[in-house]
Design an enzyme around this catalytic site. Structure first.
Site, PDB file in Angstrom:
ATOM      1  N   TRP A  32       1.947  73.306  29.976  1.00  0.00           N
ATOM      2  CA  TRP A  32       1.718  73.467  31.186  1.00  0.00           C
ATOM      3  C   TRP A  32       2.943  73.257  31.892  1.00  0.00           C
ATOM      4  O   TRP A  32       2.882  73.126  33.164  1.00  0.00           O
ATOM      5  CB  TRP A  32       0.579  72.462  31.759  1.00  0.00           C
ATOM      6  N   ARG A  33       4.040  73.092  31.187  1.00  0.00           N
ATOM      7  CA  ARG A  33       5.137  72.985  31.950  1.00  0.00           C
ATOM      8  C   ARG A  33       5.943  74.019  31.975  1.00  0.00           C
ATOM      9  O   ARG A  33       7.208  74.414  32.499  1.00  0.00           O
ATOM     10  CB  ARG A  33       6.332  71.997  31.251  1.00  0.00           C
ATOM     11  N   GLU A  45      -4.127  68.348  33.894  1.00  0.00           N
ATOM     12  CA  GLU A  45      -3.999  67.242  34.616  1.00  0.00           C
ATOM     13  C   GLU A  45      -5.718  66.533  34.343  1.00  0.00           C
ATOM     14  O   GLU A  45      -5.913  65.543  33.834  1.00  0.00           O
ATOM     15  CB  GLU A  45      -3.725  67.076  35.904  1.00  0.00           C
ATOM     16  N   LEU A  88     -13.846  67.780  23.130  1.00  0.00           N
ATOM     17  CA  LEU A  88     -12.779  67.049  24.228  1.00  0.00           C
ATOM     18  C   LEU A  88     -13.015  65.549  24.630  1.00  0.00           C
ATOM     19  O   LEU A  88     -12.280  64.663  24.850  1.00  0.00           O
ATOM     20  CB  LEU A  88     -12.300  67.709  25.393  1.00  0.00           C
ATOM     21  N   TYR A 128      -4.740  59.555  40.862  1.00  0.00           N
ATOM     22  CA  TYR A 128      -3.919  59.898  39.788  1.00  0.00           C
ATOM     23  C   TYR A 128      -3.657  61.470  39.807  1.00  0.00           C
ATOM     24  O   TYR A 128      -2.601  61.878  40.125  1.00  0.00           O
ATOM     25  CB  TYR A 128      -4.241  59.701  38.513  1.00  0.00           C
ATOM     26  N   ASP A 146      -0.196  56.132  36.294  1.00  0.00           N
ATOM     27  CA  ASP A 146      -1.175  56.132  35.075  1.00  0.00           C
ATOM     28  C   ASP A 146      -0.920  55.184  34.081  1.00  0.00           C
ATOM     29  O   ASP A 146      -0.057  54.124  34.584  1.00  0.00           O
ATOM     30  CB  ASP A 146      -1.168  57.787  34.521  1.00  0.00           C
ATOM     31  N   CYS A 200       9.350  54.538  26.144  1.00  0.00           N
ATOM     32  CA  CYS A 200       8.596  52.937  26.575  1.00  0.00           C
ATOM     33  C   CYS A 200       7.194  52.713  26.000  1.00  0.00           C
ATOM     34  O   CYS A 200       6.393  52.947  26.945  1.00  0.00           O
ATOM     35  CB  CYS A 200       8.898  53.030  28.078  1.00  0.00           C
ATOM     36  N   CYS A 207      14.047  50.872  23.174  1.00  0.00           N
ATOM     37  CA  CYS A 207      14.875  50.510  24.483  1.00  0.00           C
ATOM     38  C   CYS A 207      16.475  50.978  24.361  1.00  0.00           C
ATOM     39  O   CYS A 207      16.947  51.372  24.939  1.00  0.00           O
ATOM     40  CB  CYS A 207      14.757  49.046  24.524  1.00  0.00           C
ATOM     41  N   CYS A 216      16.581  47.239  33.324  1.00  0.00           N
ATOM     42  CA  CYS A 216      15.302  46.734  32.827  1.00  0.00           C
ATOM     43  C   CYS A 216      15.134  45.348  32.770  1.00  0.00           C
ATOM     44  O   CYS A 216      15.747  44.932  31.751  1.00  0.00           O
ATOM     45  CB  CYS A 216      14.799  47.647  31.640  1.00  0.00           C
TER      46      CYS A 216
END
Length: 384
Positions: A32-33, A45, A88, A128, A146, A200, A207, A216
């Site tokens: 989807w990118r 989404e 799904l 969202y 999210d 993350c 990190c 951070c």
DNA sequence: AAAACGTGGGA
DNA sequence: TTCCCAAGTTT
């Protein structure tokens, strides 16, 4: 609780810039990118709600292959949409997608709304998804929050309060709103989520390779992996159910669950849920009488399968009935069909029914992978 | 506002 | 085995 003024605009701007350039270099290459089509982005989404990227990819490809435009989705039979959603989970998403597509065609001239306000009016689009579509598909400076964003922001701010409460969530939306202002809001929102998904992470955050490690506060505190704070979930309650293969002239009886509720709209074998301490065979007879007005003859126990939902643990006892009396009258059942095993296996159906049909040996064209699962499941069969 | 709503992967 | 949780929404 950090107030927005405690972090300077300059610092926010730096974090924003670093996240964006990190995203440009390290983002995953996801289907989807590759598109700017708002319809495709909306589908992605919706599928990604509470669902892993790796799980979604093949469903996304199949779905857009079959329904490339909002008009084609609006014209589709709901059952075909369910079919593409089988496996799904959260099947109301398929139902809402279909319904919203019709709204878009009928009330928005076939164009997706481009504002959060209007997107929010569509079924299945919450805060969202509205933010995601507005920012990613329409380049609006709209925030989104999210699970990833919650984790990244609470760690970044070293914010150790219960993130399930409304005040905390509201504040996170304000932070996300402050951060998203600027160039490429869609990419920025995706950068925030991408960081949460790949760096993350909930456990063992990386990190050392994080582009915003220096600012951070959670990392400075020393134990970012202990953030965010959230209440423990209650464990799933155990329930027992029954399902029966009733055959007439080589065809078995399938029933469709009503829309809404657990596995809404999905097909399954006739049956139901047992009451506590209810005799299994008596319960099966009761369920068939209540749901279809049928009285079953001799029952043959075929085994049982187990299925874990997010909120329920189901043990399903599988039977074959050799005969029945009565004429079918449906109660709390949307539809019923007599189908060959092959046709039944093609219907939109949930996990328990797939397992039940596998146990009965009624599945057609299984993949080697699912066949292995079936055989493992069959070890619990009462039959040799 | 808490609970319902699926599924599969990883620790 | 058990638990967490993954690009949430609805009631």
């Amino acid at each position: 609780m950090p107030s927005l003024s405690e972090i300077s605009d300059a610092r926010v701007s730096t974090v924003r810039r670093r996240l964006l350039s990190w995203y440009d270099e390290y983002r995953r290459d996801l289907p989807w990118r590759k598109t700017k089509d708002p319809f495709a982005i909306w589908i992605s989404e919706s599928m990604l709600q509470q669902t892993r990227v790796d799980t979604v990819i093949p469903y996304y490809e199949r779905f857009l292959d079959r329904f490339p435009t909002v008009d084609q989705l609006a014209d589709a039979e709901l059952e075909d949409v369910y079919g593409l959603w089988t496996g799904l989970g959260y099947y109301s998403r398929a139902r809402n997608l279909h319904s919203a597509a019709q709204t878009i065609v009928n009330e928005h001239a076939g164009q997706l709304p481009n504002t959060v306000k209007d997107l929010r009016k569509l079924k299945g689009i919450g805060p969202y998804t509205a933010g995601a579509v507005a920012s990613i598909a329409f380049n609006k400076e709209e925030p989104l929050v999210d699970g990833n964003v919650i984790r990244v922001l609470t760690r970044w701010l070293d914010w150790r309060e219960d993130v399930s409460t409304k005040p905390v969530l509201d504040t996170l939306w304000k932070w996300a709103g402050r951060l998203v202002k600027g160039e490429r809001p869609g990419d920025f929102n995706q950068a925030l989520m991408e960081l949460g998904a790949t760096v993350c992470t909930p456990r063992a955050p990386r990190c050392l390779i994080c582009p915003i490690q220096r600012s951070c506060l959670g990392r400075q505190a020393g134990d970012p992996e202990s953030i965010p704070f959230k209440p423990k979930k209650k464990r799933a309650q155990s329930v027992q159910g029954v399902a029966v293969w009733i055959e007439r002239k080589g065809k078995g009886l399938a029933v469709r669950r009503p829309e809404g509720g657990l596995l809404g709209g999905m097909w399954e074998l006739p049956g139901g849920t047992l009451e506590t301490n209810e005799n299994i065979e008596a319960g099966l007879r009761r369920c068939l009488h209540e749901s279809l007005s049928l009285k079953l003859g001799h029952l043959k126990a075929m085994g049982q399968i187990e299925h874990l939902f997010s909120h329920r643990r189901l043990k399903l006892h599988i039977f074959q009935a050799h005969a029945f009396e009565g004429r079918i009258r449906r109660h709390e059942i949307a539809e019923h069909r007599w189908l060959s095993p092959e046709r039944m296996a093609e219907l939109p159906q949930g996990g328990p029914t797939r397992k039940a049909l596998a146990l009965l040996g009624k599945t057609s064209h299984e993949s080697p992978r699912s066949r292995l699962k079936s055989e493992r499941q069959n070890q619990k069969s009462l039959e040799p």
